[in-house]
Design an enzyme around this catalytic site. Sequence first.
Site, PDB file in Angstrom:
ATOM      1  N   SER A 119       0.928  -1.189   0.022  1.00 30.81           N
ATOM      2  CA  SER A 119       0.047  -0.078   0.058  1.00 30.81           C
ATOM      3  C   SER A 119       0.935   1.277  -0.120  1.00 30.81           C
ATOM      4  O   SER A 119       0.281   2.378  -0.436  1.00 30.81           O
ATOM      5  CB  SER A 119      -1.085  -0.022   1.112  1.00 30.81           C
ATOM      6  N   HIS A 140      -2.979  -2.852  -5.442  1.00 27.61           N
ATOM      7  CA  HIS A 140      -3.405  -2.481  -4.275  1.00 27.61           C
ATOM      8  C   HIS A 140      -4.683  -2.563  -4.156  1.00 27.61           C
ATOM      9  O   HIS A 140      -5.428  -1.815  -4.530  1.00 27.61           O
ATOM     10  CB  HIS A 140      -2.753  -1.188  -3.975  1.00 27.61           C
ATOM     11  N   GLU A 152      -5.768  -0.183  -7.182  1.00 30.58           N
ATOM     12  CA  GLU A 152      -4.697   0.688  -7.939  1.00 30.58           C
ATOM     13  C   GLU A 152      -3.760  -0.421  -8.492  1.00 30.58           C
ATOM     14  O   GLU A 152      -3.072  -1.195  -7.908  1.00 30.58           O
ATOM     15  CB  GLU A 152      -3.870   1.428  -6.997  1.00 30.58           C
ATOM     16  N   ASN A 190      -3.185   6.351  -0.494  1.00 30.48           N
ATOM     17  CA  ASN A 190      -2.486   6.478   0.616  1.00 30.48           C
ATOM     18  C   ASN A 190      -1.689   7.988   0.643  1.00 30.48           C
ATOM     19  O   ASN A 190      -1.483   8.515   1.642  1.00 30.48           O
ATOM     20  CB  ASN A 190      -1.651   5.198   1.028  1.00 30.48           C
TER      21      ASN A 190
END
Length: 284
Positions: A119, A140, A152, A190
């Site tokens: 991540s 991800h 992702e 993130n």
Amino acid sequence: MQIKRMAVVGCGTMGTGIIQVASQVGIEVVGVESTEEGVVRARERVGSGLDATVARGKITPEQAAEARGRYSIGTDLSTIGGADIVVEAVFEDVELKKRILGEIDTLVGPETFIASNTSTIPLVILAGATSRPERVVGLHFFNPVPAMKLVEVIKTPVTAAEHVQAMVGLAETMGKSPVVVNDVPGFVGNLLIVPYLLDAIRAYERGVADMESIDSVITLGFNHKMGPFRLSDLIGLDIVHDMAASMYEEYRDPKYFPPPLLKQYVRLGWLGRKTGRGFFTYDQ
């Protein structure tokens, strides 16, 4: 190529979610955990996840039974050998991930894709631990995997374009909405959400407002479905902490430094919904 057989190495919250979703859409999956205790927990998680999906009316009991017949979970890493793709989903620790990816690289054929569910860690670091960096792609998934649509798909400068498209196709097969992003620490999701969560914790630490009030400002004022404290509890406070620490290591930007309160809760084992206690208390 069509992915018919998947292996998932690391069967915690994310790994078991990936196993569940893949098995639901007809992919044969073998999961690998490091201990027998971990295997038992992983089987329980996938089983509970399928039961919950049936209860929500997303699949039928018959479909759940078919999915149960498509996956197996054990401790023997060599069982990944026949997979079309191996997804690494171990803890967000760069040295651990590099070691696991290196081992995976020696056990699978030259045409096998290797993916990491990292991540925050730059994918190029992980791809460099293998002999086939052009076939290493980031996948991800977001937590909880069965419910969240976004994936992702992360590419490095050496990732072959056709391999990226193969992973986009896999994500779509799994019922997800893939977004292709470049390889930077934290990627898109993130990179943006971690500072937001940490700033909410710091606001509470400074006495700006209580946690419920801060959450209410976000849900009522900005129409978000969940405030930062409830969201952190859903993600898992240990995961939030590890993402922040990893990104701070890369950027050395104070906005990614884990606040003391977050560290304290993690040390107490108050990890959020999965443990029944995080910033809030939950009825298991």
